[in-house]
Design a protein around this motif. Structure first.
Motif, mmCIF file in Angstrom:
data_model
loop_
_atom_site.group_PDB
_atom_site.id
_atom_site.type_symbol
_atom_site.label_atom_id
_atom_site.label_comp_id
_atom_site.label_asym_id
_atom_site.label_seq_id
_atom_site.Cartn_x
_atom_site.Cartn_y
_atom_site.Cartn_z
ATOM 1 N N LEU A 278 0.953 -1.221 -0.228
ATOM 2 C CA LEU A 278 -0.111 -0.053 -0.165
ATOM 3 C C LEU A 278 0.852 1.251 -0.109
ATOM 4 O O LEU A 278 0.539 2.233 -0.693
ATOM 5 C CB LEU A 278 -0.964 0.119 1.227
ATOM 6 C CG LEU A 278 -1.895 1.134 1.311
ATOM 7 C CD1 LEU A 278 -2.502 1.290 0.201
ATOM 8 C CD2 LEU A 278 -2.550 1.088 2.460
ATOM 9 N N LYS A 279 2.040 1.316 0.790
ATOM 10 C CA LYS A 279 2.750 2.460 0.926
ATOM 11 C C LYS A 279 3.654 2.485 -0.515
ATOM 12 O O LYS A 279 3.496 3.708 -0.911
ATOM 13 C CB LYS A 279 3.885 2.149 2.028
ATOM 14 C CG LYS A 279 4.600 3.419 2.150
ATOM 15 C CD LYS A 279 5.226 3.951 3.772
ATOM 16 C CE LYS A 279 5.685 5.055 3.781
ATOM 17 N NZ LYS A 279 6.078 5.249 5.168
ATOM 18 N N TRP B 104 2.543 1.675 -3.447
ATOM 19 C CA TRP B 104 1.542 2.281 -4.442
ATOM 20 C C TRP B 104 1.206 3.887 -4.110
ATOM 21 O O TRP B 104 1.102 4.370 -5.195
ATOM 22 C CB TRP B 104 0.041 1.380 -4.204
ATOM 23 C CG TRP B 104 -0.867 1.795 -5.218
ATOM 24 C CD1 TRP B 104 -0.952 1.519 -6.656
ATOM 25 C CD2 TRP B 104 -1.859 2.675 -4.749
ATOM 26 N NE1 TRP B 104 -2.160 2.229 -6.948
ATOM 27 C CE2 TRP B 104 -2.687 3.128 -5.895
ATOM 28 C CE3 TRP B 104 -2.449 3.096 -3.545
ATOM 29 C CZ2 TRP B 104 -3.856 3.591 -5.992
ATOM 30 C CZ3 TRP B 104 -3.803 3.927 -3.548
ATOM 31 C CH2 TRP B 104 -4.593 4.264 -4.604
ATOM 32 N N GLU B 105 1.008 4.127 -2.804
ATOM 33 C CA GLU B 105 1.004 5.455 -2.372
ATOM 34 C C GLU B 105 1.935 6.510 -3.099
ATOM 35 O O GLU B 105 1.894 7.266 -3.460
ATOM 36 C CB GLU B 105 0.583 5.551 -1.161
ATOM 37 C CG GLU B 105 -0.835 5.113 -0.697
ATOM 38 C CD GLU B 105 -1.151 5.131 0.728
ATOM 39 O OE1 GLU B 105 -0.029 5.231 1.478
ATOM 40 O OE2 GLU B 105 -2.038 5.226 1.242
ATOM 41 N N ASN B 106 3.242 5.867 -2.756
ATOM 42 C CA ASN B 106 4.375 6.743 -3.241
ATOM 43 C C ASN B 106 4.520 6.736 -4.609
ATOM 44 O O ASN B 106 5.002 7.934 -5.104
ATOM 45 C CB ASN B 106 5.549 5.886 -2.757
ATOM 46 C CG ASN B 106 6.832 6.783 -2.880
ATOM 47 O OD1 ASN B 106 7.179 7.697 -2.233
ATOM 48 N ND2 ASN B 106 7.967 6.390 -3.494
ATOM 49 N N LYS B 107 4.153 5.761 -5.281
ATOM 50 C CA LYS B 107 4.070 5.688 -6.858
ATOM 51 C C LYS B 107 3.092 6.778 -7.405
ATOM 52 O O LYS B 107 3.396 7.534 -8.191
ATOM 53 C CB LYS B 107 4.224 4.385 -7.569
ATOM 54 C CG LYS B 107 4.020 4.500 -9.083
ATOM 55 C CD LYS B 107 4.045 3.044 -9.572
ATOM 56 C CE LYS B 107 4.117 3.116 -10.971
ATOM 57 N NZ LYS B 107 4.013 1.507 -11.707
ATOM 58 N N ARG B 108 1.825 6.697 -6.714
ATOM 59 C CA ARG B 108 0.891 7.460 -7.149
ATOM 60 C C ARG B 108 1.307 9.083 -6.968
ATOM 61 O O ARG B 108 1.119 9.939 -7.782
ATOM 62 C CB ARG B 108 -0.199 7.181 -6.398
ATOM 63 C CG ARG B 108 -1.851 8.199 -7.123
ATOM 64 C CD ARG B 108 -2.850 7.630 -6.240
ATOM 65 N NE ARG B 108 -2.531 7.858 -4.766
ATOM 66 C CZ ARG B 108 -3.674 7.966 -4.093
ATOM 67 N NH1 ARG B 108 -4.839 7.280 -4.431
ATOM 68 N NH2 ARG B 108 -3.660 8.110 -2.634
ATOM 69 N N ARG B 109 1.732 9.339 -5.812
ATOM 70 C CA ARG B 109 2.320 10.639 -5.346
ATOM 71 C C ARG B 109 3.360 10.916 -6.578
ATOM 72 O O ARG B 109 3.518 12.262 -6.919
ATOM 73 C CB ARG B 109 2.749 10.616 -3.915
ATOM 74 C CG ARG B 109 3.282 12.087 -3.368
ATOM 75 C CD ARG B 109 3.631 12.114 -2.203
ATOM 76 N NE ARG B 109 2.788 10.974 -1.291
ATOM 77 C CZ ARG B 109 3.016 10.046 -0.724
ATOM 78 N NH1 ARG B 109 4.153 9.610 -0.814
ATOM 79 N NH2 ARG B 109 2.077 9.581 0.058
ATOM 80 N N SER C 27 1.813 12.020 -9.840
ATOM 81 C CA SER C 27 1.007 13.279 -9.507
ATOM 82 C C SER C 27 2.010 14.264 -9.286
ATOM 83 O O SER C 27 1.676 15.594 -10.279
ATOM 84 C CB SER C 27 0.211 13.362 -8.362
ATOM 85 O OG SER C 27 -0.353 14.300 -7.998
#
Length: 209
Positions: A194-195, A197-202, A205
């Motif tokens: 999850l972390k 994925w969130e880091n990649k999404r950030r 962005s």
């Protein structure tokens, strides 16, 4: 002095009913506790009480004595666990980092992984790299015991991972094979993914901005 004597003579057993141990602090406490902590011939319960008093009263002068006891493999695992707990609570960085071999190595008699949990929690992330941490992780010896190590696995690792640590964490997860599907590694694995994925999404962005 009377309290320690009572335990040494086997007249008292459950000191956990004696609250507010910090009230026992006085000018002669260092030598008083040292005579129990460093004396391998004293009763285990009395020495354990002395260790707990040292932690509660923040007797920083006993760091070296607590470290010596924690590293002494011939001593009771219970006393070593108490010494590690106290040292992780009141010890300075130089003292605590000397406990690292206990967390990275294997202590079969540490059946509850409490020593491992206390030390990893004290070292991570300031004195332990992500590579060192993940190489030190092992399946808990007792699956039905929720202690410091399992709490560390589920609550303390992922929130403190930096973006540069995620590749190490993902590589570790890939190597686990079946272990990543068994609690508590299951929860740790999910949190890592999850972390990441969130880091990649950030990152995506940020590039768009």
């Amino acid at each position: 002095a009377n309290l320690l004597t009572q335990y040494e003579q086997g007249k008292l057993f459950d000191y956990h009913s004696c609250r507010k141990l910090e009230k026992l602090k006085h000018l002669g406490l260092v030598s008083q506790l040292q005579s129990y902590i460093c004396n391998f011939g004293k009763q285990i319960r009395a020495r354990d009480l002395a260790i707990d008093i040292a932690g509660a009263c923040k007797v920083y002068e006993l760091q070296e004595d607590l470290l010596t006891l924690a590293l002494e493999s011939s001593q009771s695992i219970h006393l070593r666990e108490s010494a590690v707990y106290a040292l992780c609570s009141i010890g300075n960085a130089d003292a605590i980092v000397q406990l690292k071999p206990l967390a990275i190595g294997e202590i079969p008699e540490d059946e509850d992984d409490q020593i491992k949990g206390y030390i990893l929690d004290a070292l991570w992330p300031d004195q332990l790299t992500a590579k060192e941490l993940f190489e030190a992780l092992t399946p808990p010896k007792r699956w039905n015991f929720v202690g410091k190590y399992r709490m560390f696995l589920s609550q303390e690792i992922v929130p403190k991972l930096q973006p540069d640590d995620l590749l190490v964490a993902l590589s570790w997860l890939q190597e686990q094979d079946m272990w990543c599907f068994i609690a508590p590694f299951e929860n740790l694995g999910d949190a890592i993914l999850l972390k990441a994925w969130e880091n990649k999404r950030r990152a995506v962005s940020d590039r768009k901005l």
